[in-house]
Design a protein around this motif. Structure first.
Motif, PDB file in Angstrom:
ATOM      1  N   UNK A   3     -19.464  36.425  86.313  1.00 31.78           N
ATOM      2  CA  UNK A   3     -19.039  37.891  86.995  1.00 31.78           C
ATOM      3  C   UNK A   3     -17.881  37.547  87.203  1.00 31.78           C
ATOM      4  N   UNK A   4     -17.659  36.648  87.733  1.00 34.29           N
ATOM      5  CA  UNK A   4     -15.961  35.630  88.222  1.00 34.29           C
ATOM      6  C   UNK A   4     -14.843  35.648  87.467  1.00 34.29           C
ATOM      7  N   UNK A   5     -15.437  35.035  86.347  1.00 31.58           N
ATOM      8  CA  UNK A   5     -15.119  34.583  85.020  1.00 31.58           C
ATOM      9  C   UNK A   5     -14.151  35.974  84.370  1.00 31.58           C
ATOM     10  N   UNK A   6     -15.726  36.753  84.108  1.00 32.40           N
ATOM     11  CA  UNK A   6     -15.266  38.460  83.524  1.00 32.40           C
ATOM     12  C   UNK A   6     -13.945  39.187  84.415  1.00 32.40           C
ATOM     13  N   UNK A   7     -13.929  39.330  85.365  1.00 34.48           N
ATOM     14  CA  UNK A   7     -13.240  39.811  86.555  1.00 34.48           C
ATOM     15  C   UNK A   7     -11.627  39.446  86.026  1.00 34.48           C
ATOM     16  N   UNK A   8     -11.841  38.303  86.540  1.00 34.29           N
ATOM     17  CA  UNK A   8     -10.459  37.193  86.316  1.00 34.29           C
ATOM     18  C   UNK A   8      -9.577  37.092  85.073  1.00 34.29           C
ATOM     19  N   UNK A   9      -8.580  38.186  84.820  1.00 37.96           N
ATOM     20  CA  UNK A   9      -7.508  38.443  83.961  1.00 37.96           C
ATOM     21  C   UNK A   9      -6.834  36.785  82.914  1.00 37.96           C
ATOM     22  N   UNK A  52      -3.380  40.936  78.011  1.00 34.13           N
ATOM     23  CA  UNK A  52      -4.011  42.101  79.248  1.00 34.13           C
ATOM     24  C   UNK A  52      -4.818  42.577  80.160  1.00 34.13           C
ATOM     25  N   UNK A  53      -4.774  41.689  80.848  1.00 30.46           N
ATOM     26  CA  UNK A  53      -6.217  41.397  81.813  1.00 30.46           C
ATOM     27  C   UNK A  53      -5.314  42.235  82.848  1.00 30.46           C
ATOM     28  N   UNK A  54      -4.600  41.920  83.870  1.00 31.08           N
ATOM     29  CA  UNK A  54      -4.230  43.057  83.804  1.00 31.08           C
ATOM     30  C   UNK A  54      -4.219  44.213  84.363  1.00 31.08           C
ATOM     31  N   UNK A  55      -3.841  44.597  83.431  1.00 27.34           N
ATOM     32  CA  UNK A  55      -4.667  46.130  83.093  1.00 27.34           C
ATOM     33  C   UNK A  55      -6.225  46.247  82.998  1.00 27.34           C
ATOM     34  N   UNK A  56      -7.194  45.897  83.113  1.00 28.19           N
ATOM     35  CA  UNK A  56      -8.667  45.533  83.106  1.00 28.19           C
ATOM     36  C   UNK A  56      -8.370  45.665  84.831  1.00 28.19           C
ATOM     37  N   UNK A  57      -8.015  44.500  84.814  1.00 25.71           N
ATOM     38  CA  UNK A  57      -8.310  44.449  86.641  1.00 25.71           C
ATOM     39  C   UNK A  57      -8.436  45.646  87.294  1.00 25.71           C
ATOM     40  N   UNK A  58      -6.723  46.427  86.815  1.00 26.23           N
ATOM     41  CA  UNK A  58      -6.332  46.879  87.569  1.00 26.23           C
ATOM     42  C   UNK A  58      -7.278  47.698  87.392  1.00 26.23           C
ATOM     43  N   UNK A  59      -7.831  48.477  86.492  1.00 24.51           N
ATOM     44  CA  UNK A  59      -8.896  49.770  86.169  1.00 24.51           C
ATOM     45  C   UNK A  59     -10.114  49.678  86.723  1.00 24.51           C
ATOM     46  N   UNK A  60     -11.027  48.016  86.498  1.00 20.99           N
ATOM     47  CA  UNK A  60     -11.848  47.806  87.516  1.00 20.99           C
ATOM     48  C   UNK A  60     -11.814  48.551  88.970  1.00 20.99           C
TER      49      UNK A  60
END
Length: 134
Positions: A4-10, A15-23
């Motif tokens: 879970x922690x690695x999935x949330x890490x961009x 484009x991981x920053x966008x995913x983290x911002x949406x989350x």
């Protein structure tokens, strides 16, 4: 937990920053929704609590009024009984006068006690009754 922690890490560069911002935005929306639901539940609880206290206060007030009325009638019964009991000893007019004088003396004693307490209270509070500091 680690997955879970690695999935949330961009991951850098994809484009991981966008995913983290949406989350984070979704989490904040959920938090706001939960806070709103909690506030509504708390408001409903306090409203029902206030309604209960109001109803109980009304009942308590009615019971106290009923108790005061009964005590008043008991006191009147005591006064009338005392007048009747003293009637043979002092006569009807003498019994009435004796009971009346005792009740007036009791009332005067209470009034003077209240007056003394008012004077003491105002002196302690810094205000004097006469206003001249004595």
């Amino acid at each position: 937990m680690q997955e879970t922690q690695t999935d949330l890490a961009p991951s850098p560069g994809d484009g991981g920053e966008v995913h983290a911002d949406l989350s984070l935005a979704q989490d904040l929306r959920r938090l706001a929704d939960e806070a709103k639901v909690l506030a509504q539940a708390e408001f409903a609880f306090q409203k029902s609590r206030a309604a209960y206290v109001g109803a109980e206060a009304r009942t308590i007030a009615l019971l106290l009024v009923a108790a005061a009325v009964v005590v008043f009638f008991a006191a009147m019964a005591l006064v009338v009984g005392t007048v009747i009991a003293l009637g043979p000893l002092l006569g009807p007019w003498g019994a009435m006068a004796a009971v009346t004088l005792v009740l007036l003396a009791l009332a005067a004693f209470c009034a003077f006690g209240a007056r003394a307490r008012v004077k003491r209270m105002t002196a302690i509070a810094g205000n004097t009754v006469g206003g001249d500091g004595k």
